[in-house]
Design a protein around this motif. Structure first.
Motif, mmCIF file in Angstrom:
data_model
loop_
_atom_site.group_PDB
_atom_site.id
_atom_site.type_symbol
_atom_site.label_atom_id
_atom_site.label_comp_id
_atom_site.label_asym_id
_atom_site.label_seq_id
_atom_site.Cartn_x
_atom_site.Cartn_y
_atom_site.Cartn_z
ATOM 1 N N SER A 53 0.844 -1.195 0.000
ATOM 2 C CA SER A 53 0.000 0.000 0.000
ATOM 3 C C SER A 53 0.881 1.247 0.000
ATOM 4 O O SER A 53 2.042 1.205 0.424
ATOM 5 C CB SER A 53 -0.908 0.012 1.230
ATOM 6 N N THR A 54 0.323 2.348 -0.462
ATOM 7 C CA THR A 54 1.058 3.613 -0.461
ATOM 8 C C THR A 54 1.517 3.963 0.945
ATOM 9 O O THR A 54 2.657 4.414 1.153
ATOM 10 C CB THR A 54 0.155 4.737 -1.014
ATOM 11 N N ARG A 55 0.645 3.755 1.920
ATOM 12 C CA ARG A 55 0.983 4.096 3.303
ATOM 13 C C ARG A 55 2.159 3.272 3.810
ATOM 14 O O ARG A 55 3.048 3.799 4.489
ATOM 15 C CB ARG A 55 -0.243 3.862 4.193
ATOM 16 N N GLN A 75 7.812 3.100 5.598
ATOM 17 C CA GLN A 75 9.117 2.444 5.672
ATOM 18 C C GLN A 75 10.233 3.332 5.139
ATOM 19 O O GLN A 75 11.340 3.359 5.685
ATOM 20 C CB GLN A 75 9.079 1.108 4.929
ATOM 21 N N LEU A 76 9.975 4.068 4.061
ATOM 22 C CA LEU A 76 10.995 4.977 3.542
ATOM 23 C C LEU A 76 11.292 6.081 4.554
ATOM 24 O O LEU A 76 12.456 6.437 4.782
ATOM 25 C CB LEU A 76 10.541 5.591 2.226
ATOM 26 N N LEU A 77 10.253 6.606 5.175
ATOM 27 C CA LEU A 77 10.445 7.668 6.156
ATOM 28 C C LEU A 77 11.227 7.159 7.360
ATOM 29 O O LEU A 77 12.120 7.849 7.874
ATOM 30 C CB LEU A 77 9.088 8.214 6.601
ATOM 31 N N ALA A 78 10.941 5.939 7.776
ATOM 32 C CA ALA A 78 11.618 5.378 8.949
ATOM 33 C C ALA A 78 13.106 5.162 8.690
ATOM 34 O O ALA A 78 13.939 5.402 9.570
ATOM 35 C CB ALA A 78 10.956 4.061 9.353
ATOM 36 N N GLY A 96 14.417 8.955 6.388
ATOM 37 C CA GLY A 96 14.071 10.282 6.865
ATOM 38 C C GLY A 96 13.315 11.112 5.854
ATOM 39 O O GLY A 96 13.166 12.324 6.029
ATOM 40 N N ALA A 97 12.833 10.490 4.792
ATOM 41 C CA ALA A 97 12.091 11.210 3.746
ATOM 42 C C ALA A 97 11.188 10.224 3.024
ATOM 43 O O ALA A 97 11.512 9.042 2.888
ATOM 44 C CB ALA A 97 13.053 11.862 2.753
ATOM 45 N N GLY A 98 10.052 10.710 2.562
ATOM 46 C CA GLY A 98 9.119 9.881 1.810
ATOM 47 C C GLY A 98 9.458 9.856 0.335
ATOM 48 O O GLY A 98 10.394 10.531 -0.124
ATOM 49 N N PRO A 99 8.712 9.095 -0.454
ATOM 50 C CA PRO A 99 9.031 8.954 -1.877
ATOM 51 C C PRO A 99 8.984 10.255 -2.659
ATOM 52 O O PRO A 99 9.788 10.466 -3.570
ATOM 53 C CB PRO A 99 7.997 7.948 -2.381
ATOM 54 N N LEU A 100 8.049 11.165 -2.320
ATOM 55 C CA LEU A 100 7.982 12.433 -3.049
ATOM 56 C C LEU A 100 9.226 13.281 -2.789
ATOM 57 O O LEU A 100 9.785 13.893 -3.708
ATOM 58 C CB LEU A 100 6.725 13.206 -2.656
ATOM 59 N N ALA A 101 9.676 13.315 -1.538
ATOM 60 C CA ALA A 101 10.877 14.087 -1.215
ATOM 61 C C ALA A 101 12.117 13.476 -1.855
ATOM 62 O O ALA A 101 13.004 14.189 -2.338
ATOM 63 C CB ALA A 101 11.047 14.163 0.302
#
Length: 495
Positions: A113-115, A120-123, A126-131
């Motif tokens: 899922s997108t969430r 997991q990327l943020l964890a 330190g940044a999500g896929p858009l960043a």
């Protein structure tokens, strides 16, 4: 690694370039982030904060150092030695998928899922896929600003920005300079061939960085010795090939230099620049950590002399995973020359034609969809191998077998093993050169067994596999060192 503060501080204080791309140093007093090897006087440890990605630094309000240019460092080797969700996501982001399909498209390719993907990327980063995608767009924009004479509007379009305003704002925010100021500053450092030499429309001259050392002979030798006529060639000191890309096609010329790989790209659509660079870097294994690999392999006293003789060997990979799988089947139990002949016939009959004013390239290698309708009777090979090839092509064409950057290595191996004619050698060579698993191993390969016997290593597959346990997770690199003991053309850099 960014969480090991003491180790990071030591790397920064010693200006250790081996860690460039592993982590980034943000300086609290200047609000600037750097690579570990930044040549300026290191800040006091209490003023250092460490981040796992440039995107995380940017999100925290830091801007890129104008001296060490952290966005130009090689990518983290983490994403090429792992097959978990985060690593697969990073490979897809590097391939430009978020710019083409958004975060939902990324999640769909990964089967999550997108969430889940964002969390997991943020964890970890330190940044999500858009960043992360935004940081990549900024890096691509800077590359084009500094190395080409393209108008800024074309650069914004090629880098993936939705508008000129967003392009301007992002560049100024990340680099603390406007696009025109970046270009002026780059020009003051001296001429660059992409800015001064006349070139055909869509042609760019770039430099691809890598972590030293790098031994190019087996890397380029393998690509050239197995080159498909019309699709690949060695011309004027460069390995050249055609590229099938999301928005069009391209031709790349890659030249080994002492401190970088020269890259001359001709694209029919500049939006393909990011993915073309990503695939070329992946093919040449430029984000590897050769120091870590060689240190592990030197632990075996029988491998150590090979490593010391030519350190920094890379695994020659591919720009198109499906293409390589097809070629692996064509190469089963035949010579290199015969495999090239089979592949050239397929390309001539089913590949799309391209124009190449600078060399002899004429075709794109055919896609699985183009090969799905081929007549098995037209293949000059045993019936069992025809079945292997047509079954593989059908699975690739209908999407039930995926071998792209999003692939889970173990799952892909299981799906390959289920196909008729896919034995251990074919599965592992696809895992090594298409999937990019650094621990893929070929104990049944004749060249590997012959080299092992000559070195005094066990030469039977079972015994060699047991001995190679100590080489993990870098057994694919051990294969390169073993192959290099032979005088086969794959080990010779063309003159």
């Amino acid at each position: 690694m960014h969480s090991d503060t003491e180790r990071c501080v030591r790397a920064v204080q010693s200006k250790d370039g081996r860690f460039d791309g592993w982590f980034y140093t943000a300086v609290l007093t200047t609000r600037i982030y750097c690579r570990p090897s930044c040549p300026v006087v290191p800040p006091k440890p209490r003023n250092m904060v460490f981040y796992p990605s440039a995107a995380a630094c940017q999100q925290a309000g830091f801007r890129a150092c104008k001296r060490c240019r952290p966005d130009t460092s090689p990518g983290s080797p983490e994403w090429n030695q792992r097959a978990d969700l985060v690593a697969r996501a990073m490979r897809l982001i590097a391939d430009g998928l978020v710019d083409r399909a958004g975060v939902p498209g990324l999640a769909d390719h990964l089967g999550y899922s997108t969430r889940q993907v964002e969390r997991q990327l943020l964890a970890e980063l330190g940044a999500g896929p858009l960043a992360l995608a935004r940081a990549q767009r900024a890096q691509t924009a800077r590359l084009l600003i500094e190395t080409t004479a393209l108008p800024m509007a074309e650069i914004a379009f090629a880098a993936g920005f939705a508008s000129i305003r967003t392009f301007n704002d992002t560049v100024r925010e990340v680099f603390a300079l406007s696009p025109s100021e970046l270009r002026t500053k780059a020009a003051s450092r001296g001429p660059h061939p992409g800015r001064t030499a006349p070139a055909a429309p869509g042609t760019l001259c770039l430099r691809l960085p890598f972590r030293a050392p790098l031994t190019p002979d087996n890397l380029f030798g393998h690509l050239v010795a197995t080159a498909v006529p019309g699709v690949e060639e060695w011309h004027d000191g460069a390995y050249r090939r055609t590229l099938r890309l999301p928005y069009g096609h391209g031709i790349v010329a890659l030249t080994p230099e002492p401190d970088h790989i020269g890259c001359r790209l001709t694209l029919t659509d500049l939006r393909d620049l990011t993915v073309a660079i990503s695939r070329c870097r992946r093919m040449l294994d430029l984000d590897a950590d050769p120091v870590a690999v060689d240190e592990q392999l030197r632990g075996d006293p029988l491998l150590a002399p090979l490593v010391d003789k030519a350190p920094g060997r890379r695994v020659p990979r591919t720009v198109d995973e499906a293409e390589f799988a097809v070629r692996a089947v064509l190469g089963q139990q035949v010579s290199t020359a015969a495999a090239r002949t089979h592949a050239a016939r397929l390309a001539a009959a089913h590949g799309e034609s391209v124009e190449d004013p600078e060399g002899g390239l004429t075709r794109l290698f055919p896609s699985p969809q183009a090969l799905a309708s081929l007549d098995p009777g037209s293949l000059a090979m045993p019936r069992s191998r025809r079945t292997t090839l047509t079954t593989l092509v059908a699975r690739l064409a209908d999407g039930s077998l995926r071998l792209g950057a999003e692939s889970d290595w173990n799952e892909a191996r299981a799906r390959l093993r289920a196909l008729p004619g896919f034995g251990p050698w074919t599965v592992e060579v696809v895992a090594m050169r298409a999937l990019g698993d650094p621990d893929a191993f070929l104990p049944t390969d004749l060249g590997v067994r012959r080299a092992a016997q000559g070195l005094g290593l066990p030469s039977t597959p079972a015994a060699l596999t047991a001995r190679a346990a100590a080489w993990r997770p870098w057994r694919a690199y051990a294969v390169q060192y073993l192959w290099a003991t032979d005088d086969h053309p794959i080990n010779i850099l063309p003159g």
